[in-house]
Design an enzyme around this catalytic site. Sequence first.
Site, PDB file in Angstrom:
ATOM      1  N   TYR A 195       0.852  -1.322  -0.033  1.00 12.23           N
ATOM      2  CA  TYR A 195      -0.004  -0.016   0.018  1.00 12.23           C
ATOM      3  C   TYR A 195       1.033   1.333  -0.082  1.00 12.23           C
ATOM      4  CZ  TYR A 195      -4.522  -2.437   0.408  1.00 12.23           C
ATOM      5  OH  TYR A 195      -5.763  -3.127   0.188  1.00 12.23           O
ATOM      6  N   GLU A 214      -7.962  -7.013   5.004  1.00 11.44           N
ATOM      7  CA  GLU A 214      -7.306  -8.297   4.303  1.00 11.44           C
ATOM      8  C   GLU A 214      -6.459  -9.055   5.465  1.00 11.44           C
ATOM      9  OE1 GLU A 214      -5.205  -5.839   1.169  1.00 11.44           O
ATOM     10  OE2 GLU A 214      -7.125  -5.308   0.431  1.00 11.44           O
TER      11      GLU A 214
HETATM   12  C1  HEM Z   1      -6.492   1.829  -1.590  1.00  7.33           C
HETATM   13  C2  HEM Z   1      -5.799   1.176  -2.394  1.00  7.33           C
HETATM   14  C3  HEM Z   1      -6.393   0.132  -3.337  1.00  7.33           C
HETATM   15  C4  HEM Z   1      -7.551   0.214  -3.939  1.00  7.33           C
HETATM   16  C5  HEM Z   1      -8.842   1.037  -3.658  1.00  7.33           C
HETATM   17  C6  HEM Z   1      -7.742  -1.051  -4.995  1.00  7.33           C
HETATM   18  C7  HEM Z   1      -8.878  -1.262  -5.606  1.00  7.33           C
HETATM   19  C8  HEM Z   1      -8.773  -2.473  -6.393  1.00  7.33           C
HETATM   20  C9  HEM Z   1      -9.759  -3.009  -7.184  1.00  7.33           C
HETATM   21  C10 HEM Z   1     -11.102  -2.235  -7.130  1.00  7.33           C
HETATM   22  C11 HEM Z   1      -9.395  -3.843  -7.859  1.00  7.33           C
HETATM   23  C12 HEM Z   1     -10.362  -5.075  -8.731  1.00  7.33           C
HETATM   24  C13 HEM Z   1     -11.219  -6.037  -7.830  1.00  7.33           C
HETATM   25  C14 HEM Z   1     -11.573  -7.248  -8.465  1.00  7.33           C
HETATM   26  O1  HEM Z   1     -10.803  -7.623  -9.556  1.00  7.33           O
HETATM   27  O2  HEM Z   1     -12.427  -7.927  -8.095  1.00  7.33           O
HETATM   28  C15 HEM Z   1      -8.210  -4.258  -7.664  1.00  7.33           C
HETATM   29  C16 HEM Z   1      -7.401  -5.476  -7.852  1.00  7.33           C
HETATM   30  C17 HEM Z   1      -6.029  -5.636  -7.502  1.00  7.33           C
HETATM   31  N1  HEM Z   1      -5.293  -4.765  -6.968  1.00  7.33           N
HETATM   32 FE1  HEM Z   1      -5.856  -3.360  -5.816  1.00  7.33          FE
HETATM   33  N2  HEM Z   1      -6.332  -1.716  -4.881  1.00  7.33           N
HETATM   34  C18 HEM Z   1      -5.518  -0.872  -3.928  1.00  7.33           C
HETATM   35  C19 HEM Z   1      -4.388  -1.413  -3.472  1.00  7.33           C
HETATM   36  C20 HEM Z   1      -3.610  -2.292  -3.988  1.00  7.33           C
HETATM   37  C21 HEM Z   1      -2.373  -2.544  -3.646  1.00  7.33           C
HETATM   38  C22 HEM Z   1      -1.471  -1.711  -2.784  1.00  7.33           C
HETATM   39  C23 HEM Z   1      -1.758  -3.640  -4.714  1.00  7.33           C
HETATM   40  C24 HEM Z   1      -0.520  -4.122  -4.807  1.00  7.33           C
HETATM   41  C25 HEM Z   1       0.696  -3.638  -5.122  1.00  7.33           C
HETATM   42  C26 HEM Z   1      -2.932  -3.795  -5.500  1.00  7.33           C
HETATM   43  C27 HEM Z   1      -2.854  -4.868  -6.504  1.00  7.33           C
HETATM   44  C28 HEM Z   1      -3.973  -5.061  -7.065  1.00  7.33           C
HETATM   45  C29 HEM Z   1      -4.044  -6.495  -8.023  1.00  7.33           C
HETATM   46  C30 HEM Z   1      -2.778  -7.247  -8.486  1.00  7.33           C
HETATM   47  C31 HEM Z   1      -5.374  -6.510  -8.571  1.00  7.33           C
HETATM   48  C32 HEM Z   1      -5.682  -7.421  -9.490  1.00  7.33           C
HETATM   49  C33 HEM Z   1      -5.939  -7.035 -10.747  1.00  7.33           C
HETATM   50  C34 HEM Z   1      -5.259  -7.807 -11.873  1.00  7.33           C
HETATM   51  O3  HEM Z   1      -4.483  -8.523 -11.539  1.00  7.33           O
HETATM   52  O4  HEM Z   1      -5.277  -7.050 -12.949  1.00  7.33           O
HETATM   53  N3  HEM Z   1      -3.990  -3.100  -5.143  1.00  7.33           N
HETATM   54  N4  HEM Z   1      -7.671  -3.386  -6.604  1.00  7.33           N
END
Ligand code: HEM
Length: 399
Positions: A94, A136
């Site tokens: 994060y 988480e």
């Molecule tokens: C406040 C911070 C964050 C928000 C609001 C956020 C929001 C989201 C959302 C809306 C999704 C799509 C969910 C789904 O597919 O069901 C997602 C997926 C994902 N997020 Fe986050 N996220 C945050 C932080 C992070 C962080 C810190 C990481 C790691 C570096 C991260 C890595 C990912 C990955 C790898 C996916 C899967 C999407 C893919 O592989 O294409 N996210 N996140």
Amino acid sequence: MTQEQEELIRATVSVLKEHGVALTTHFYKRMFAYNPELKNVFNMGNQQNGRQQTALAMAVLAYAEHIENPGVLMPAVDAIGHKHTSLDIRPEHYLIVGKHLIAAIAEVLGDAATPALLEAWSLAYEQLAALMAGHERTIYQDKVQQTGGWSGWRPFIVKDKVVESEEITSFYLYPADGGAVAGFTPGQYISIRMFLPQLNLTQPRQYSISSTPNGAYYRISVKKETGSTHPDGIISNTLHQEVKIDDKIDVSAPAGTFVLGAATDRPLYFISGGVGLTPLMPMLEASLERNPKQPKVWIHGCKGSAAHAFKDRLAIWGRDHEALSCHFFYDNLSPDAVTTGWHQGWVDLGVLEETLAADGEYYLCGPAPFIRKHYDFLLSKGIPGHAIRFEEFGPASLY
Ligand code: HEM
Ligand SMILES: Cc1cc2nc3c(=O)[nH]c(=O)nc-3n(C[C@H](O)[C@H](O)[C@H](O)COP(=O)(O)OP(=O)(O)OC[C@H]3O[C@@H](n4cnc5c(N)ncnc54)[C@H](O)[C@@H]3O)c2cc1C
């Protein structure tokens, strides 16, 4: 956060949303330039088609809009938390995302990005990050406390590979350490991760568990994604063409919020298009075992007989369970094959209107247009939104 800071944030949400694509594209470009190791964590296919770009940064903006009442976002925070934990996202990640997101906001807003505004956005992000990372943590704790449970990645062995149709093949995954595997709620998915020499990257993907919980293995059923005007899907083709029995694949523990609800007597409807049947198979199987008398309707559409996975299994269940009725829609069905339960064309709930109970529970899975069409149709027939659950095989979002 002060009231003044909240107002500063609200005042810039609409500008940032307007420049959403610029903001998110900029953010990912920056993050992957400074932290290229994260290319192994994200689905770089989603980066190509732009969907994940919108999901993450837009979710931050959605949060900012509800800054005084983040409780309304909890269902979405839960679903994202399931996805994050299945990808082994940890609190320290994060910090990286926050740094690049605030820098991207500064760059997109230009001169309008005053130090006071950026400080307000940093605080808002920190609040959201704390909320998400905290949630988480509880999901990780639940995972490790189960028999056979684990957190992060665990090596599994492909012990069997079964062709289910011309497009879909199942993989039976057993833990390489010989231990038990965690239970799950039918409808949940696992993530798998594989090293791809052609990209020089490790890449994750999600696959619904198509078997019911058994303590020993997970079965996934994967459609070979062939692109006509664009490249073939990379992991699905690797799985189909290159992965052999006894090969090892990293797997994360079951996750996901699209699951079979608690036991009731209400009629259940399972409606799928193409490979969207995978999470619904264990839901149907579990509901047949749990309450054989409960009415159940299976509605599935695909190209035709050769592409129709699990049709023999459905025929057996249909024969053995009076409470189950099945409807199949084929793009191409010869006119003399149109009999009770068999339909020519795409899934059309209009022709089944009489069977759609007002008090039913509806489960939809398929491509986005498939879900939208049937969701809207069910709503128009008076089915309440809370009785319709759905999952799309791509990034979901908060808004
Ligand atoms: C406040 C911070 C964050 C928000 C609001 C956020 C929001 C989201 C959302 C809306 C999704 C799509 C969910 C789904 O597919 O069901 C997602 C997926 C994902 N997020 Fe986050 N996220 C945050 C932080 C992070 C962080 C810190 C990481 C790691 C570096 C991260 C890595 C990912 C990955 C790898 C996916 C899967 C999407 C893919 O592989 O294409 N996210 N996140
Ligand atoms: C919760 C969840 C559950 C899922 N369950 C299943 C399941 O049970 N079974 C299943 O088969 N799948 C499932 N999926 C989908 C799966 O995770 C993968 O997305 C799918 O297998 C495609 O991955 P890939 O690596 O083969 O394709 P990718 O390489 O990621 O490509 C994705 C798509 O984009 C196209 N593409 C590639 N490059 C480009 C480009 N440059 N421009 C435009 N288009 C391009 C590809 O042809 C392909 O159709 C699920 C997804 C989620 C999120």
